[in-house]
Design an enzyme around this catalytic site. Structure first.
Site, PDB file in Angstrom:
ATOM      1  N   ARG A  15      33.749  41.525 116.053  1.00 26.07           N
ATOM      2  CA  ARG A  15      34.608  40.536 115.393  1.00 26.07           C
ATOM      3  C   ARG A  15      35.091  39.460 116.371  1.00 26.07           C
ATOM      4  O   ARG A  15      36.211  38.951 116.266  1.00 26.07           O
ATOM      5  CB  ARG A  15      35.809  41.230 114.717  1.00 26.07           C
ATOM      6  N   SER A 434      54.339  49.980  96.805  1.00 24.74           N
ATOM      7  CA  SER A 434      54.588  49.979  98.245  1.00 24.74           C
ATOM      8  C   SER A 434      55.861  49.206  98.576  1.00 24.74           C
ATOM      9  O   SER A 434      56.210  48.243  97.894  1.00 24.74           O
ATOM     10  CB  SER A 434      53.404  49.375  98.986  1.00 24.74           C
ATOM     11  N   HIS A 696      53.288  37.268  97.237  1.00 23.32           N
ATOM     12  CA  HIS A 696      52.431  36.781  98.319  1.00 23.32           C
ATOM     13  C   HIS A 696      53.120  35.704  99.133  1.00 23.32           C
ATOM     14  O   HIS A 696      52.604  35.234 100.129  1.00 23.32           O
ATOM     15  CB  HIS A 696      51.109  36.265  97.746  1.00 23.32           C
TER      16      HIS A 696
END
Ligand code: GLN
Ligand code: ZN
Length: 757
Positions: A15, A434, A696
């Site tokens: 990566r 969560s 978000h």
């Protein structure tokens, strides 16, 4: 015979590109350094393909962020708000990809969408009325020349004009047709320039051809390419399709003067039949996509050789190719020494697929390959693969009967029972599961995994966090509580690690978007739950409060869709195996006193077939039953919830209702509640919790905002069918944001509730 690769991964085997790019974002790497690193990475990739003996090596499959974004920039589709920032080329490019907030201004990113049926996301080009498309950049040529200087003759890859138009959004009154002459001109220049600089082949990617096409789509395609190909010049044009077959446009495509046509024989279930039925022009090269670019298993040579030999009856010239870009698989199995040899030799990531292409060429050219050692070794391998079965599991799937997929009593009856049993207020408030994954939460897990904490210490910490979370929710006045999911790193990995039959990799990253990668687990053998997974912690959470706590599980379709699936059994069968494992967990949760169980199907929509005509037969007909199997065994008073991370399911509302959950929550805060209209119009039965604010974003919603959202929801949804919740889990937010937002959410619900009485 030659070999070709449609595209190769670009993020770097370790990566590297991700880390360089992120360092550049943080100002830790300069632009010239980033570009030089990228150049070296491209060289490494080209050399690797060359050494593997691939003849048609792609270039310009490299991208700093996304290939669709590159195409937009190449065609000059840079919206003025990004130009006006007055930054350099690369900075403008990244502003389009990620937004920009700083001294030069404040602009949001272009939107992002899923790339066909993959987990990759592309940047959606934005076409406005004032825009004229024209060839505006030199990246494809630069990349080609760079490879040429390294002694590699490449096949440049560019997204074609049809797919570009199909995937763009049109912000003004112009339609795709209004851009055709500009696009033809731009692509004609592209072709002629490639001819001049010595390219033999140019690959134009047109995956949109595998979707359902209308008459006007076909007219657009034909118009674009008949003009374009009449001005072709010396470069040969390969029309490349992937992710399915081109049944709606096959005859049009083969009658146009392309030099080569790339077809997908892996996912294209009708591709072979199309070639057989309509033939293939002798003058053209058939690029046969026979090596799966999306999954990670060794190719079955006997099968592939059969496909190739039947193609030989139709086509004179065949190139052996991948079925799509290798972007969708990890780099190499060699980076996974921890895997047992038994498992490892069944896997083929990108580099192993290069080797497969070369071996298939050797076998294809060997007129009598039946005794060729390459083939014999491969046959043996596939026999071994068949031994990943567990009789117990297979028998359980075989013995399922229709009754196992039906919960009784009916939705209406059990909703009465639940109302009595649960005694919830109207507009009950809850969250999706969560709570913030703070440093403390992550440290507890990682130190335990490293052996720095004993299991007792880990569990004690976990319980303390759960107790805090329950206390917080009670203090805030939420009606239905959750335990916070502090034990989970990822909603699929967590369950995968606790079920037998999965393989986990260390380096097998696949680009999801930009610098983001995912590491999907591999479904390897029959799936079985060997022990209770979440029962103890859920029961512990429930023991701390009088209010109902939701047991939290990930659904079978989501576990399947976010993993690499097996190919030796059907996806239906895999889904049912996982469903049985999750079902056992559901029943144990119920027995442990959980009155509500949420089974998340965050990714249900992800693998919906590209063609609507395939939706039911190929997918929904087993995906929905798999979900039903998970919960059909619970008592009437147990309330089943599910959650989805999107709200664009208008077109599949009936299937969502058929999941037969009692309550569904979904993202709606950014989609202007359009789904709520559809819910009303279609008489949707399941109770709904459309997200009332966007998790978000760090923004704290105001009470008035949520109140007005709820009021407009209540114009369409009966108050006893409406839940109040955020639009997704809170794990990415910080504790202060969560405290404030949930305070507002509860107050807003109370206010609207009071107005109802
Ligand atoms: N229950 C999960 C959570 O709250 C759901 C995550 C998701 O929908 N992606 O995090
Ligand atoms: Zn979600």
């Amino acid at each position: 015979m030659k070999t070709s690769v449609i595209g190769y991964p670009r993020i770097g085997a370790a990566r590297e590109l991700k880390f360089w790019t992120e360092a550049y974002f943080k100002g830790q790497l300069t632009e010239p350094e980033l570009k030089e690193n990228a150049r070296l990475l491209r060289r490494t990739h080209w050399k690797r393909l060359q050494e593997a003996g691939i003849e048609l090596i792609p270039s310009h499959d490299f991208s700093f962020y996304d290939g669709m974004l590159d195409t937009a920039v190449l065609l000059g589709a840079v919206p003025s708000r990004y130009r006006e920032l007055g930054q350099g080329e690369l900075a403008t490019y990244f502003a389009m990809a990620r937004g920009y907030q700083g001294a030069q201004g404040d602009v949001r990113a272009l939107s992002m969408r899923k790339w066909f049926n993959t987990n990759y996301h592309y940047i959606v080009p934005e076409l406005t009325d004032d825009l004229t498309l024209a060839l505006s950049g030199s990246k494809p040529f630069d990349d080609f020349l760079e490879a040429q200087a390294e002694g590699v003759l490449t096949k440049p890859v560019v997204i074609g004009p049809f797919t570009f138009l199909k995937l763009s959004t049109f912000k003004g009154s112009k339609k795709p047709e209004d851009y055709t002459s500009e696009l033809i001109e731009a692509y004609a220049q592209l072709l002629s320039r490639f001819g001049e600089i010595g390219a033999e082949w140019l690959q134009l990617d047109e995956p949109s051809l595998v979707t359902d096409l209308t008459e006007s789509d076909l007219a657009l395609f034909t118009k674009l390419y008949s003009s374009l190909l009449s001005r072709k010049g010396s470069v040969k044009v390969l029309l490349q399709t992937y992710f399915g077959d081109i049944r709606d446009g096959y005859t049009e495509v083969v009658s146009l003067p392309f030099d080569g046509i790339g077809l997908d024989f892996v996912e294209g279930k009708e591709t072979a039949a199309l070639v057989k039925k309509h033939g293939f022009p002798r003058s053209k090269v058939l690029f046969a996509g026979v090596v799966n670019g999306k999954n990670i298993w060794r190719n079955d040579y006997s099968h592939t050789l059969q496909v190739l030999s039947s193609l030989r009856e139709a086509a004179d010239q065949i190139v052996i190719s991948t079925s799509c870009s290798l972007l969708h698989v990890p780099y190499t199995v060699q980076a996974e020494p921890q895997l047992e040899e038994d498992a490892r030799r069944l896997l083929a990531f990108a580099d192993e697929k290069l080797q497969e292409l070369s071996e298939l060429r050797v076998l294809g050219e060997d007129a009598d390959h039946s005794q060729n050692p390459l083939l014999l070794a491969n046959v043996r391998l596939h026999q071994e693969k068949k031994n990943k079965t567990k009789d117990r599991v297979q028998a359980r799937v075989r013995d399922l009967s229709p009754g196992d997929f039906t919960r009784s009593p009916s939705f209406e009856e059990r909703s009465k029972v639940q109302k009595k049993h649960l005694q919830l207020p109207l507009l009950p408030t809850t969250t999706i599961g969560s709570f913030p994954q703070t440093r403390e939460v992550k440290l507890n897990r990682s130190r335990w995994k490293k052996g720095e904490l004993t299991t007792e210490q880990y569990q004690a910490n976990l319980r303390a966090m759960i107790a805090d979370c329950i206390r917080q929710q009670e203090r805030l006045g939420l009606d239905v509580l959750v335990h916070g999911e502090y034990e989970r790193n990822d909603m699929v990995e967590y369950f995968g690690e606790n079920l037998s039959g999965f393989l986990f990799t260390k380096q097998a990253w696949v680009q999801s978007y930009g610098t983001r990668c995912v590491k999907p687990p591999i479904l390897y053998a029959d799936i079985e739950r060997t022990a209770r997974i979440s029962v103890d912690i859920s029961a512990y959470a429930q023991s701390l409060t009088e209010k109902p706590v939701k047991g939290m599980l990930t659904g079978p379709v989501t576990i399947l869709n976010w993993s690499f699936p097996r190919e030796d059994i059907s996806t239906r069968e895999i889904a049912l195996q996982i469903a049985l494992a999750i079902r056992d967990e559901v029943l144990d949760l119920e027995a442990a006193g959980l009155r509500m169980i949420q089974v998340d199907e965050a990714a249900l929509k992800e693998k919906l077939p590209l063609r609507k005509s395939d939706w039911h037969e190929d997918y929904l007909d087993w995906a929905i039953p798999a979900f039903r199997l998970v919960h059909s065994g619970v008592k009437p008073e147990t309330q089943i919830h599910t959650h989805m991370c999107y709200s664009e399911f208008q077109e599949m509302l009936a299937s969502i209702d058929a999941m037969d959950a009692d309550v569904i929550s979904f993202e709606a805060s950014r989609s202007h509640l359009a789904i709520v209209d559809a819910i009303q119009d279609n008489g949707f039965r399941t109770a709904v919790g459309p997200g009332v604010y966007d998790i978000h974003s760090p923004r704290i919603p105001s009470q008035e905002e949520i109140v007005s959202t709820l009021q407009s929801m209540l114009e369409k949804i009966a108050p006893d069918k409406c839940w109040v919740n955020p639009d997704c889990g809170l794990k990415t937010r910080n504790p202060e944001e969560v405290e404030q937002s949930l305070t507002v959410l509860v107050q807003a619900a109370k206010q609207v509730r009071a107005e109802l009485h």
